[in-house]
Write a protein that holds these residues in place. Structure first.
Motif, mmCIF file in Angstrom:
data_model
loop_
_atom_site.group_PDB
_atom_site.id
_atom_site.type_symbol
_atom_site.label_atom_id
_atom_site.label_comp_id
_atom_site.label_asym_id
_atom_site.label_seq_id
_atom_site.Cartn_x
_atom_site.Cartn_y
_atom_site.Cartn_z
ATOM 1 N N GLN A 149 0.806 -1.220 0.000
ATOM 2 C CA GLN A 149 0.000 0.000 0.000
ATOM 3 C C GLN A 149 0.844 1.278 0.000
ATOM 4 N N ILE A 150 2.138 1.160 0.212
ATOM 5 C CA ILE A 150 3.006 2.338 0.234
ATOM 6 C C ILE A 150 3.173 2.826 -1.204
ATOM 7 N N PRO A 151 2.910 4.103 -1.455
ATOM 8 C CA PRO A 151 3.065 4.601 -2.827
ATOM 9 C C PRO A 151 4.459 4.311 -3.384
ATOM 10 N N ALA A 152 4.490 3.844 -4.628
ATOM 11 C CA ALA A 152 5.761 3.497 -5.274
ATOM 12 C C ALA A 152 6.426 4.700 -5.929
ATOM 13 N N ASP A 153 5.715 5.821 -6.011
ATOM 14 C CA ASP A 153 6.252 7.013 -6.652
ATOM 15 C C ASP A 153 7.599 7.397 -6.035
ATOM 16 N N PRO A 154 8.671 7.424 -6.847
ATOM 17 C CA PRO A 154 10.009 7.735 -6.317
ATOM 18 C C PRO A 154 10.089 9.105 -5.639
ATOM 19 N N GLU A 155 9.359 10.083 -6.139
ATOM 20 C CA GLU A 155 9.409 11.413 -5.528
ATOM 21 C C GLU A 155 8.751 11.402 -4.147
ATOM 22 N N PHE A 156 7.645 10.670 -4.005
ATOM 23 C CA PHE A 156 7.000 10.532 -2.706
ATOM 24 C C PHE A 156 7.984 9.895 -1.716
ATOM 25 N N ARG A 157 8.648 8.844 -2.163
ATOM 26 C CA ARG A 157 9.589 8.140 -1.295
ATOM 27 C C ARG A 157 10.778 9.018 -0.930
ATOM 28 N N LEU A 158 11.285 9.768 -1.883
ATOM 29 C CA LEU A 158 12.405 10.665 -1.627
ATOM 30 C C LEU A 158 11.991 11.755 -0.641
ATOM 31 N N ARG A 160 9.623 11.650 1.611
ATOM 32 C CA ARG A 160 9.425 11.072 2.941
ATOM 33 C C ARG A 160 10.743 10.596 3.559
ATOM 34 N N GLY A 161 11.683 10.216 2.702
ATOM 35 C CA GLY A 161 12.993 9.794 3.184
ATOM 36 C C GLY A 161 13.012 8.477 3.924
ATOM 37 N N THR A 162 12.022 7.632 3.688
ATOM 38 C CA THR A 162 11.973 6.374 4.434
ATOM 39 C C THR A 162 12.318 5.146 3.610
ATOM 40 N N PHE A 163 11.999 5.165 2.331
ATOM 41 C CA PHE A 163 12.220 3.981 1.504
ATOM 42 C C PHE A 163 12.868 4.377 0.192
ATOM 43 N N GLY A 164 13.706 3.477 -0.315
ATOM 44 C CA GLY A 164 14.280 3.671 -1.640
ATOM 45 C C GLY A 164 13.265 3.261 -2.694
ATOM 46 N N ALA A 165 13.674 3.409 -3.940
ATOM 47 C CA ALA A 165 12.816 3.008 -5.057
ATOM 48 C C ALA A 165 12.539 1.510 -4.992
ATOM 49 N N VAL A 166 11.340 1.125 -5.411
ATOM 50 C CA VAL A 166 10.966 -0.284 -5.441
ATOM 51 C C VAL A 166 11.953 -1.032 -6.336
ATOM 52 N N VAL A 167 12.403 -2.184 -5.865
ATOM 53 C CA VAL A 167 13.314 -3.046 -6.623
ATOM 54 C C VAL A 167 12.474 -4.106 -7.325
ATOM 55 N N GLU A 168 12.700 -4.276 -8.603
ATOM 56 C CA GLU A 168 11.950 -5.276 -9.365
ATOM 57 C C GLU A 168 12.435 -6.685 -9.002
ATOM 58 N N VAL A 169 11.472 -7.582 -8.771
ATOM 59 C CA VAL A 169 11.780 -8.992 -8.521
ATOM 60 C C VAL A 169 10.874 -9.829 -9.410
ATOM 61 N N GLY A 170 11.274 -11.047 -9.665
ATOM 62 C CA GLY A 170 10.502 -11.945 -10.517
ATOM 63 C C GLY A 170 9.239 -12.441 -9.838
ATOM 64 N N ALA A 171 8.344 -12.988 -10.633
ATOM 65 C CA ALA A 171 7.072 -13.509 -10.126
ATOM 66 C C ALA A 171 7.273 -14.657 -9.150
ATOM 67 N N GLU A 172 8.416 -15.333 -9.245
ATOM 68 C CA GLU A 172 8.681 -16.482 -8.367
ATOM 69 C C GLU A 172 9.303 -16.065 -7.039
ATOM 70 N N ALA A 173 9.511 -14.767 -6.824
ATOM 71 C CA ALA A 173 10.155 -14.280 -5.599
ATOM 72 C C ALA A 173 9.334 -14.682 -4.373
ATOM 73 N N SER A 174 10.030 -14.963 -3.296
ATOM 74 C CA SER A 174 9.363 -15.312 -2.037
ATOM 75 C C SER A 174 8.637 -14.085 -1.475
ATOM 76 N N GLU A 175 7.769 -14.320 -0.494
ATOM 77 C CA GLU A 175 7.081 -13.199 0.154
ATOM 78 C C GLU A 175 8.083 -12.248 0.792
ATOM 79 N N LEU A 176 9.118 -12.801 1.435
ATOM 80 C CA LEU A 176 10.118 -11.952 2.081
ATOM 81 C C LEU A 176 10.873 -11.125 1.050
ATOM 82 N N ASP A 177 11.256 -11.736 -0.061
ATOM 83 C CA ASP A 177 11.949 -10.987 -1.120
ATOM 84 C C ASP A 177 11.052 -9.894 -1.698
ATOM 85 N N ARG A 178 9.770 -10.193 -1.890
ATOM 86 C CA ARG A 178 8.847 -9.172 -2.405
ATOM 87 C C ARG A 178 8.694 -8.033 -1.410
ATOM 88 N N PHE A 179 8.622 -8.382 -0.141
ATOM 89 C CA PHE A 179 8.479 -7.378 0.912
ATOM 90 C C PHE A 179 9.668 -6.424 0.922
#
Length: 190
Positions: A149-158, A160-179
């Protein structure tokens, strides 16, 4: 399930990692850019204190004053105990809680924010130490739903200063890796 119980479980998994820290581990780098393990633990101590006070009183005057003292684990464990004690108040779930500079939220949302931090920093610390991290599956699933639910918009994240840009992972990624990828961390970080 009550988000407080999920956060308790996440903190228990985190404790499994933190309790074995040695003083020489505190200089290890972490997936949190620019932070070594001492910085990350100080952040956790600060957050635990801040959330504990805010959950009890509605807000906290300082979210950055945590210290590690002579025994990093003791400082960390004391902050967790303070936070867990604050969770015992059933009225906190509906109380308005101001979380740092992020604004005011119902208590259950504030606890959910802490849950995300607990799972994410458990992964960070485990990675820093080269150890596996196995959070409680229900706590991870709840944290993943929140992270989605956290907005993925890089400017929003920058901003807020809390999260980096979303990292792309494959469809087979585990829940922890997706998180962790949703929070801007590379699951492959070493």
């Amino acid at each position: 399930m009550d988000v407080r119980e999920l956060d308790r479980r996440a903190l228990a998994a985190l404790d499994e990692i933190v309790r074995d820290l040695r003083p020489e581990d505190l200089t290890r780098r972490t997936p949190c850019e620019g932070w070594d393990l001492a910085d990350l633990l100080r952040h956790q101590v600060s957050e635990n204190h801040g959330f504990a006070i805010a959950l009890r009183k509605g807000s906290a005057p300082d979210w950055h004053s945590g210290t590690l003292g002579e025994d990093a684990y003791r400082s960390y464990a004391a902050s967790v105990e303070e936070y867990l004690n604050a969770l015992d108040d059933d009225g906190l779930l509906d109380r308005q809680v101001t979380v740092g500079e992020f604004g005011a939220f119902p208590g259950h949302v504030a606890v959910s924010m802490h849950l995300v931090d607990s799972v994410a920093h458990g992964w960070d610390i485990a990675k820093s130490l080269g150890r596996p991290f196995e959070p409680d599956s229900e706590a991870l699933q709840a944290a993943l739903r929140i992270a989605e639910q956290i907005p993925a918009d890089p400017e929003f994240r920058l901003e807020r200063g809390t999260f980096g840009a979303v990292v792309e992972v494959g469809a087979e990624a585990s829940e922890l890796d997706r998180f962790v990828a949703l929070l801007g961390r590379s699951p492959d970080w070493r």
